[in-house]
Design a protein around this motif. Structure first.
Motif: not given
Length: 199
Positions: A45-64
């Motif tokens: 997975x390499x640093x693709x995992x960091x992209x997915x971490x950011x994806x989930x974090x930004x989803x959490x921002x969007x959800x409040x």
């Protein structure tokens, strides 16, 4: 992965001279795969995992659940994890308890591919989304538990994206789980002594 809007499949193949071990060309408008090369082959997975971490974090921002202006503390676990590369101008690692804005940790994680901020993001988001708190973890064990919960969030998001053969075991990359206590991410809210390597 290359996204092409409204491409003709016959135009897609020449885009990749097939130098990469694996590749996929996707029409961004329809989601249709126009060209694939070893798309389902196993890869680290390499640093693709960091992209997915950011994806989930930004989803959490969007959800409040969290805000980009949240103040996030560096935990002992985040400071000690294997991918240590977050240094200040003097070459010093972040201190346990040092506070950063979530937004800045995202920049450091994605832009500079740093491990410590990635772990700190995961702990903070898991605590807010799953546990309903933004209080920093009091112990390393609690940090590990939060990392485990965040991995569940990542893998849930991956499943919703239709990536049926993708499974993350770290938030920052690598091919092996980096939990000192071991983990079993299929069980909600639970860490067990079982080794991740045996899953």
């Amino acid at each position: 992965v290359l996204l092409i809007c409204g491409a003709n499949p016959t135009e897609a193949h020449p885009v990749f001279g097939a130098v990469a071990q694996r590749a996929i060309v996707v029409d961004a408008l329809t989601g249709q795969a126009l060209y694939e090369k070893n798309a389902d082959s196993k890869a680290l997975q390499g640093s693709i995992a960091k992209i997915m971490t950011a994806h989930v974090a930004l989803w959490a921002v969007q959800q409040g659940h969290v805000s980009l202006q949240d103040q996030v503390q560096i935990s002992e676990r985040a400071q000690e994890q294997a991918c240590t590369c977050m240094l200040d101008m003097g070459g010093n690692k972040p201190q346990v308890g040092e506070i950063f804005f979530l937004q800045d940790l995202l920049y450091a994680s994605l832009g500079l591919s740093m491990g410590e901020p990635t772990d700190a993001i995961a702990e903070h988001v898991a605590a807010a989304v799953v546990l309903g708190t933004k209080t920093p973890a009091a112990t390393k064990w609690e940090s590990e538990r939060r990392m485990n919960l965040f991995l569940e969030l990542m893998n849930d998001h991956v499943a919703h994206l239709g990536l049926t053969q993708t499974r993350f075991v770290t938030v920052h990359g690598g091919d092996a789980c980096d939990f000192a206590m071991g983990c079993f991410i299929q069980i909600k809210n639970a860490c067990t002594p079982q080794s991740c390597a045996t899953e």
